[in-house]
Design an enzyme around this catalytic site. Structure first.
Site, PDB file in Angstrom:
ATOM      1  N   ARG A  70       0.747  -1.315  -0.143  1.00 25.34           N
ATOM      2  CA  ARG A  70       0.028   0.074   0.045  1.00 25.34           C
ATOM      3  C   ARG A  70       0.673   1.314   0.171  1.00 25.34           C
ATOM      4  O   ARG A  70       0.279   2.356  -0.023  1.00 25.34           O
ATOM      5  CB  ARG A  70      -0.870   0.154   1.000  1.00 25.34           C
ATOM      6  CG  ARG A  70      -1.858  -1.122   1.237  1.00 25.34           C
ATOM      7  CD  ARG A  70      -3.053  -0.724   2.153  1.00 25.34           C
ATOM      8  NE  ARG A  70      -2.662  -0.554   3.765  1.00 25.34           N
ATOM      9  CZ  ARG A  70      -3.555  -0.550   4.637  1.00 25.34           C
ATOM     10  NH1 ARG A  70      -4.869  -0.362   4.212  1.00 25.34           N
ATOM     11  NH2 ARG A  70      -3.012  -0.531   5.716  1.00 25.34           N
ATOM     12  N   ASP A  71       2.239   1.058  -0.055  1.00 25.65           N
ATOM     13  CA  ASP A  71       2.662   2.291   0.225  1.00 25.65           C
ATOM     14  C   ASP A  71       4.207   2.353  -0.673  1.00 25.65           C
ATOM     15  O   ASP A  71       5.154   2.508  -0.383  1.00 25.65           O
ATOM     16  CB  ASP A  71       3.311   2.735   1.686  1.00 25.65           C
ATOM     17  CG  ASP A  71       3.765   4.024   1.826  1.00 25.65           C
ATOM     18  OD1 ASP A  71       3.421   4.946   0.990  1.00 25.65           O
ATOM     19  OD2 ASP A  71       4.531   4.401   2.905  1.00 25.65           O
ATOM     20  N   ILE A  72       3.992   1.800  -1.880  1.00 21.51           N
ATOM     21  CA  ILE A  72       5.242   1.512  -3.068  1.00 21.51           C
ATOM     22  C   ILE A  72       5.641   2.915  -3.728  1.00 21.51           C
ATOM     23  O   ILE A  72       5.411   3.117  -4.668  1.00 21.51           O
ATOM     24  CB  ILE A  72       4.781   0.480  -3.921  1.00 21.51           C
ATOM     25  CG1 ILE A  72       4.234  -0.823  -3.156  1.00 21.51           C
ATOM     26  CG2 ILE A  72       6.166  -0.053  -4.740  1.00 21.51           C
ATOM     27  CD1 ILE A  72       3.541  -1.696  -4.356  1.00 21.51           C
ATOM     28  N   ASN A 119      10.691   4.565  -0.948  1.00 19.75           N
ATOM     29  CA  ASN A 119      10.630   3.179  -0.303  1.00 19.75           C
ATOM     30  C   ASN A 119      11.223   2.246  -0.960  1.00 19.75           C
ATOM     31  O   ASN A 119      11.305   1.094  -0.557  1.00 19.75           O
ATOM     32  CB  ASN A 119       9.242   2.729   0.103  1.00 19.75           C
ATOM     33  CG  ASN A 119       8.423   3.697   1.170  1.00 19.75           C
ATOM     34  OD1 ASN A 119       9.380   4.208   2.112  1.00 19.75           O
ATOM     35  ND2 ASN A 119       7.484   3.523   1.522  1.00 19.75           N
TER      36      ASN A 119
END
Length: 896
Positions: free
Chosen positions: A202-204, A208
């Site tokens: 959910r936070d690509i 990151n």
């Protein structure tokens, strides 16, 4: 209130200055809190200084010791801070022992945190503990930092990744297009692995993802990752996620799935190849961003102008066509219209690299028109009609013609490729099945490896392996389930099908779900759980309505036919199979494996014995086309053919077919394999039916010992062969041995078929018939009183029970029974004569009625019956066989 102010301030400060006030307004905090946070945000000082001041004041006020360089955590000494933010701080640390040098990153949760933040931190730590992949930064350890404040701070020790953030790495390397795509494939591999563990990242976002100097991708920060189908805290909130790299379902609060990560991967590839974001291009105001994310479609990649910040070694023309379609399919607003899995997205990237056709195609003109109308509901119907006919229709027709042509070419190429891949996959799976099912003697320090050893080893490997290939793992689990099913261990088969089903569900594999539910329905019936079987069948039927592939639907219908046949609905099953067969013929589909299964099932549902043989021949034909003759399926169908030939009184042909099957089985299987046990049990019937009792006995005993050794006494195959061996001993006149096996069979059937009274009644009748022959008429009558009501409820022919009843009456009171025996024997004799002259059942009925007639001094009638039995024995039994000699002897004794 101070805690709320601090929380909201730390959230807002992470956003660009022009977004912070909107973030505060969108939050759920009280107005008083929002006002005070806005005042803090208005102070014109450095963000880090503000955060540091707040943290320092918290430390002083609560007497919390700050984390400093030199502090030792486990075997590591803190060296320098790598970053401090609203969620906590990350430090670089070095190993504090001299055995070897090693650097790690240690992430601490901030000292003051609420339950949700603590849960998020623990959630990330637990997830990373599960994920062991080369492209994911590994968790090394974790714990809690304790000090005098009694306020423990959780921490996690992570692999220290030295490299550059993804986009920075792209800027510094003048890669060609293929090199960029290979970097992207590493990211896909990491996300696909996470999905196989039911984790959605959910936070690509680019920051990151770190790329090492060797070009190895490392995925970081699972702080807001979500476990699918779990009860874990859902950390999804607008302030936590980065809107520029968020999906429509994240910002609208719709359900999160693996499709969310697919969308974000599409955004990432868009930016990697164009140098420009697909979202947050025009505005960074959250409300406008949300509208952009949910409604606006970005320009296709090949239309984006070259940007100087991206050091590209390719032109935008190279993005035109396939890559445009690939990226735009991944970032479709509707989750169900994106790639079904990350693996499918990665496969299309590989297809592009290999010059193969892609699955992705662009949105049709009609779809774009529908979206235009849905976004502009104020347009009147008349305007829409005029616009459609004057502008849209010609464009739609032209584009449709172009797309149909292009789609047709792609589909033909894709179908050929898919067929080739399917053939490879089937052959691979087939090879594995052969290994698992055959279990030929393998050198193991001079000892054989049994099928049980092979299965046990395979099951252990599957339990812990192939987690990065979930669908392959599920397929192999189903293969093991199928093996247990065919070896008679229904409970074990159900256990494994229940393991594969959640994997298919987690990976949105509809075909796998339908197939596995269908198999569970079939095996549950055999496991004597018809209610559970019906539940599985209904679930499979409901899901199958979403299938569009005629082959997948046909497989489902063949499973449902098997289930219906097992439930006693043979006519309904046959009707379904014939309809399915006709549809496949109409579609010109010649799938030999599928057609072989359908014809094989038809051979069980048909009531016409000659038609049964025709169906079996077709099943064998397709089996040979698909696998060749040296294959377990061909072997099993050959046994079916031989058994049917025997039922059709074609004994010689049946024996030859059995021997052909035995020759194939000896090549396929180890000598102790349960599949050979099935052959021995069926072949024993041939020898029993032709009077070769000793040979039959040897085969039955071999079969029963093999089944008992492999599956134990609760194995269905053992239960059935036990009854058959009792029957043989009865024919041989060894009544004590027959009683032993009949009683064991009855005991096992009462356990195994507790919900199927007909199966139990059949075993009770065998014992009742034997007891009548042994002169134990009272016991026989007690059993018959239980059997007859069951037979009547199922409309079963009562001729055999009536003969046993008469034998009991004559045996218990000859004088009284014989007064009415003549009329009863005449009536029963007429019924017996309706049975085929080639049937051993007719022969034994005549023999027994003749023996009763002798007791009642009905000598002429007895002679007719006994001589008829003798003549039929000569026609049925082989010359010089034990069976023929026994019948002749019994007739001679009775007539004397």
């Amino acid at each position: 209130m101070n805690k709320q102010i601090k929380t909201l301030f730390e959230t807002a400060i992470e956003y660009p200055a022009d977004q912070r006030e909107s973030v505060v307004d969108l939050s759920d905090f009280p107005d008083e809190v929002k006002t005070k946070v806005k005042r803090l945000l208005a102070i014109n000082v450095d963000e880090v200084a503000i955060t540091g001041t707040i943290i320092d004041s918290v430390h002083i006020g609560l007497e919390i010791k700050p984390i400093e360089a030199g502090l030792v955590i486990d075997a590591y000494k803190l060296a320098e801070p790598l970053g401090i933010g609203g969620q906590g701080e990350v430090w670089l640390a070095q190993r504090n022992q001299d055995d070897f040098a090693h650097q790690v990153a240690i992430k601490f949760l901030k000292p003051i945190h609420d339950d949700k933040e603590l849960q998020r931190f623990r959630n990330e730590r637990e997830l990373l503990a599960q994920l062991k992949h080369n492209n994911i930064a590994q968790l090394i350890g974790g714990g809690e930092l304790l000090d005098d404040s009694k306020s423990p701070r959780p921490y996690m020790i992570l692999e220290w990744v030295e490299g550059l953030p993804l986009l920075e790495y792209c800027k510094q390397h003048q890669f060609n297009l293929k090199q960029y795509l290979h970097i992207f494939l590493q990211i896909c591999d990491a996300i696909s692995y996470a999905h196989s563990h039911l984790v959605v990242h959910r936070d690509i976002k680019p920051n990151n993802i770190i790329v090492t100097k060797d070009g190895v991708v490392k995925l970081l920060d699972f702080g807001i990752a979500k476990i699918l189908a779990s009860n874990s805290v859902d950390t999804q909130t607008v302030p936590v996620m980065t809107l520029a790299y968020s999906s429509p379902e994240q910002v609208t609060g719709a359900p999160i799935s693996t499709a969310t990560d697919i969308y974000i991967l599409g955004l990432l590839l868009y930016e990697m190849l164009t140098g420009q974001r697909a979202q947050a291009v025009v505005s960074e105001v959250p409300s406008e961003l949300i509208h952009e994310i949910t409604e606006k479609t970005p320009p296709i990649p090949s239309h984006v102008e070259l940007l100087p910040k991206l050091n590209r070694n390719y032109s935008k023309k190279q993005l035109r066509g396939d890559l445009d379609n690939l990226i735009m399919m991944a970032i479709r607003k509707e989750p169900h219209r994106r790639y079904p899995t990350v693996s499918a997205l990665a496969q299309d990237v590989k297809n592009y690299l290999d010059g193969k056709p892609l699955l992705a195609v662009g949105d049709s003109a009609w779809y774009k028109v529908k979206k235009l109308v849905s976004r502009n509901p104020a347009v009147t119907l008349l305007s829409a009609v005029v616009l459609f006919f004057l502008i849209a229709l010609p464009l739609v027709m032209y584009n449709s013609q172009q797309q149909i042509s292009q789609q047709r070419d792609l589909e033909i190429a894709a179908r050929k490729e898919a067929q080739q891949q399917s053939r490879i996959a089937n052959r691979t799976k087939d090879f594995l099945v052969n290994i698992l099912e055959s279990a030929s003697p393998l050198a193991n320090r001079g000892e054989d490896i049994s099928l049980q050893d092979v299965l046990a080893s395979s099951e252990r490997l599957l339990e812990y392996g192939l987690n990065d290939q979930p669908i392959i793992k599920a397929e192999l689990i189903n293969t093991i389930s199928s093996i247990h099913h065919h070896l008679g261990d229904s409970k074990k088969a159900i256990e494994y099908y229940q393991k594969s089903l959640p994997i298919y569900v987690a990976n949105n594999d509809l075909s796998g779900q339908v197939f596995t539910l269908g198999q569970l329905a079939v095996v549950s019936v055999l496991s004597n759980d018809p209610q559970e079987a019906e539940k599985y069948a209904k679930s499979a039927d409901i899901l199958s309505q979403q299938l569009s592939d005629p082959v997948e639907l046909a497989w489902h219908h063949s499973q449902m036919a098997t289930w219906q046949g097992s439930m006693g609905q043979g006519e309904k099953a046959q009707e379904m199979l014939l309809i399915t067969l006709q549809k496949l013929q109409d579609e010109n589909i010649e799938d030999h494996e599928l057609l072989g299964r359908i014809y094989n099932e038809l051979s069980f549902t048909s009531k016409d014995n000659q038609q049964k043989l025709k169906y079996i021949e077709q099943a064998l034909h397709h089996g040979e086309k698909d696998h060749g003759k040296i294959h377990p399926k061909y072997f099993n169908r050959l046994i079916n053919k031989a058994a049917q030939l025997n039922r059709n009184n074609q004994t010689a042909a049946a024996e030859n077919t059995f021997l052909e099957a035995q020759e194939i089985g000896n090549k396929l299987f180890d000598k102790t394999h349960p599949n050979l046990a099935r052959l021995y049990g069926e072949l024993a019937f041939i020898y029993q039916d032709t009077g070769r009792f000793e040979t039959a006995k040897n085969y039955f005993e071999s079969a029963i010992n093999m089944h008992k050794e492999f599956g134990g006494v609760n194995n269905l195959s053992y239960v059935l062969v036990t009854n058959n061996l009792g029957f043989l001993y009865e024919d041989m006149g060894e009544f004590n041995n027959a009683e032993q096996f009949y009683r064991e069979s009855l005991k096992l059937r009462q356990l195994y078929f507790s919900a199927d009274p007909m199966r139990v009644a059949g075993s009770q009748f065998n014992l009742a018939r034997l007891l009548a022959k042994m002169g134990r008429h009272v016991e026989s009558e007690e059993l018959l009183s239980q059997v007859i009501p069951v037979y009547q409820s199922k409309n079963k022919n009562l001729l055999s029970t009536e003969i046993v009843q008469l034998a009991n009456q004559v045996g218990m009171d000859v004088s009284s029974a014989c007064q009415t025996a003549e009329a009863e024997i005449i009536r029963l004799k007429a019924e017996v004569e309706k049975i085929s002259e080639k049937s051993w059942l007719r022969m034994y009925h005549e023999l027994w009625l003749g023996q009763m007639a002798i007791k009642c001094d009905l000598n002429e009638m007895a002679k007719q019956l006994l001589l008829s039995a003798k003549n039929h024995a000569t026609d049925i039994y082989n010359p010089d066989s034990e069976g023929l000699k026994r019948i002749h002897l019994l007739v001679e004794i009775a007539i004397q």
